[in-house]
Design a protein around this motif. Sequence first.
Motif, mmCIF file in Angstrom:
data_model
loop_
_atom_site.group_PDB
_atom_site.id
_atom_site.type_symbol
_atom_site.label_atom_id
_atom_site.label_comp_id
_atom_site.label_asym_id
_atom_site.label_seq_id
_atom_site.Cartn_x
_atom_site.Cartn_y
_atom_site.Cartn_z
ATOM 1 N N ILE A 173 -9.116 -4.341 5.248
ATOM 2 C CA ILE A 173 -8.996 -4.504 6.702
ATOM 3 C C ILE A 173 -9.829 -5.698 7.164
ATOM 4 N N LEU A 174 -11.033 -5.831 6.607
ATOM 5 C CA LEU A 174 -11.909 -6.953 6.955
ATOM 6 C C LEU A 174 -11.253 -8.285 6.584
ATOM 7 N N GLN A 175 -10.643 -8.337 5.382
ATOM 8 C CA GLN A 175 -9.951 -9.557 4.946
ATOM 9 C C GLN A 175 -8.776 -9.873 5.863
ATOM 10 N N GLU A 180 -14.057 7.039 10.394
ATOM 11 C CA GLU A 180 -14.420 6.977 8.975
ATOM 12 C C GLU A 180 -14.473 8.355 8.330
ATOM 13 N N LYS A 181 -15.032 9.313 9.056
ATOM 14 C CA LYS A 181 -15.183 10.652 8.489
ATOM 15 C C LYS A 181 -13.818 11.300 8.261
ATOM 16 N N ARG A 182 -12.935 11.144 9.247
ATOM 17 C CA ARG A 182 -11.578 11.692 9.115
ATOM 18 C C ARG A 182 -10.852 11.035 7.941
ATOM 19 N N ALA A 183 -11.058 9.711 7.778
ATOM 20 C CA ALA A 183 -10.445 8.975 6.672
ATOM 21 C C ALA A 183 -10.947 9.508 5.342
ATOM 22 N N LEU A 184 -12.250 9.773 5.275
ATOM 23 C CA LEU A 184 -12.840 10.298 4.042
ATOM 24 C C LEU A 184 -12.282 11.676 3.714
ATOM 25 N N PHE A 190 0.828 -1.204 0.000
ATOM 26 C CA PHE A 190 0.000 0.000 0.000
ATOM 27 C C PHE A 190 0.860 1.251 0.000
ATOM 28 N N ALA A 191 0.321 2.306 -0.582
ATOM 29 C CA ALA A 191 0.992 3.604 -0.570
ATOM 30 C C ALA A 191 0.926 4.166 0.854
ATOM 31 N N PRO A 192 1.846 5.065 1.203
ATOM 32 C CA PRO A 192 1.828 5.629 2.561
ATOM 33 C C PRO A 192 0.495 6.275 2.940
ATOM 34 N N TYR A 193 -0.146 6.972 1.995
ATOM 35 C CA TYR A 193 -1.435 7.605 2.323
ATOM 36 C C TYR A 193 -2.503 6.549 2.584
ATOM 37 N N GLU A 194 -2.420 5.402 1.890
ATOM 38 C CA GLU A 194 -3.382 4.328 2.109
ATOM 39 C C GLU A 194 -3.177 3.701 3.491
ATOM 40 N N ARG A 195 -1.916 3.535 3.877
ATOM 41 C CA ARG A 195 -1.627 2.979 5.208
ATOM 42 C C ARG A 195 -2.151 3.903 6.302
ATOM 43 N N ARG A 196 -1.969 5.206 6.106
ATOM 44 C CA ARG A 196 -2.455 6.169 7.100
ATOM 45 C C ARG A 196 -3.978 6.121 7.193
ATOM 46 N N CYS A 197 -4.618 6.017 6.049
ATOM 47 C CA CYS A 197 -6.078 5.929 6.012
ATOM 48 C C CYS A 197 -6.546 4.657 6.711
ATOM 49 N N MET A 198 -5.828 3.567 6.524
ATOM 50 C CA MET A 198 -6.194 2.312 7.181
ATOM 51 C C MET A 198 -6.086 2.443 8.700
ATOM 52 N N GLU A 199 -5.129 3.214 9.154
ATOM 53 C CA GLU A 199 -5.013 3.467 10.596
ATOM 54 C C GLU A 199 -6.238 4.222 11.113
ATOM 55 N N PHE A 200 -6.690 5.213 10.334
ATOM 56 C CA PHE A 200 -7.910 5.947 10.705
ATOM 57 C C PHE A 200 -9.096 4.985 10.799
ATOM 58 N N LEU A 201 -9.206 4.091 9.826
ATOM 59 C CA LEU A 201 -10.338 3.170 9.786
ATOM 60 C C LEU A 201 -10.275 2.155 10.936
ATOM 61 N N LYS A 232 -14.584 8.073 -1.551
ATOM 62 C CA LYS A 232 -15.527 7.081 -1.027
ATOM 63 C C LYS A 232 -15.167 5.680 -1.523
ATOM 64 N N ARG A 233 -14.817 5.582 -2.812
ATOM 65 C CA ARG A 233 -14.450 4.283 -3.384
ATOM 66 C C ARG A 233 -13.214 3.718 -2.710
ATOM 67 N N LYS A 234 -12.217 4.571 -2.513
ATOM 68 C CA LYS A 234 -10.963 4.133 -1.901
ATOM 69 C C LYS A 234 -11.199 3.698 -0.456
ATOM 70 N N ARG A 235 -12.046 4.450 0.262
ATOM 71 C CA ARG A 235 -12.348 4.095 1.650
ATOM 72 C C ARG A 235 -13.016 2.727 1.723
ATOM 73 N N GLU A 236 -13.972 2.472 0.822
ATOM 74 C CA GLU A 236 -14.645 1.172 0.782
ATOM 75 C C GLU A 236 -13.636 0.056 0.497
#
Length: 108
Positions: A94-96, A66-70, A50-61, A84-88
């Motif tokens: 994360i679920l997997q 969720e709102k902060r991640a969005l 994952f890209a660094p921004y994606e990893r950071r977003c995953m930490e938020f999730l 929204k698509r990226k968050r989903e």
Amino acid sequence: MPLPFEYARGLSKGHKVTKTKFKPRHGARKGCITKHNKFIRDIVREIVGFAPYERRCMEFLKVSREKRALKFLKKRLGTHLRAKRKREELQKVILQQRKAAAASAAAH
């Protein structure tokens, strides 16, 4: 009683024609996920991660922000819909990961 002739006013005015059916243009398929396309993307994701921004977003999730991640993704990706698509997508990942962790814990 309807008029016996075409009336040149209103919504259905003008010369009556039938719409021509065109087959969809090849360009409309751009970005369409095929079996091979999905396979390649999965391999790339597995190798590159994952890209660094994606990893950071995953930490938020993970801490259920969720709102902060969005908001964060919207700033990085430019549009609300892309965010929204990226968050989903990241929520599914994360679920997997959780399922895989639970399965490995159950195996031991």
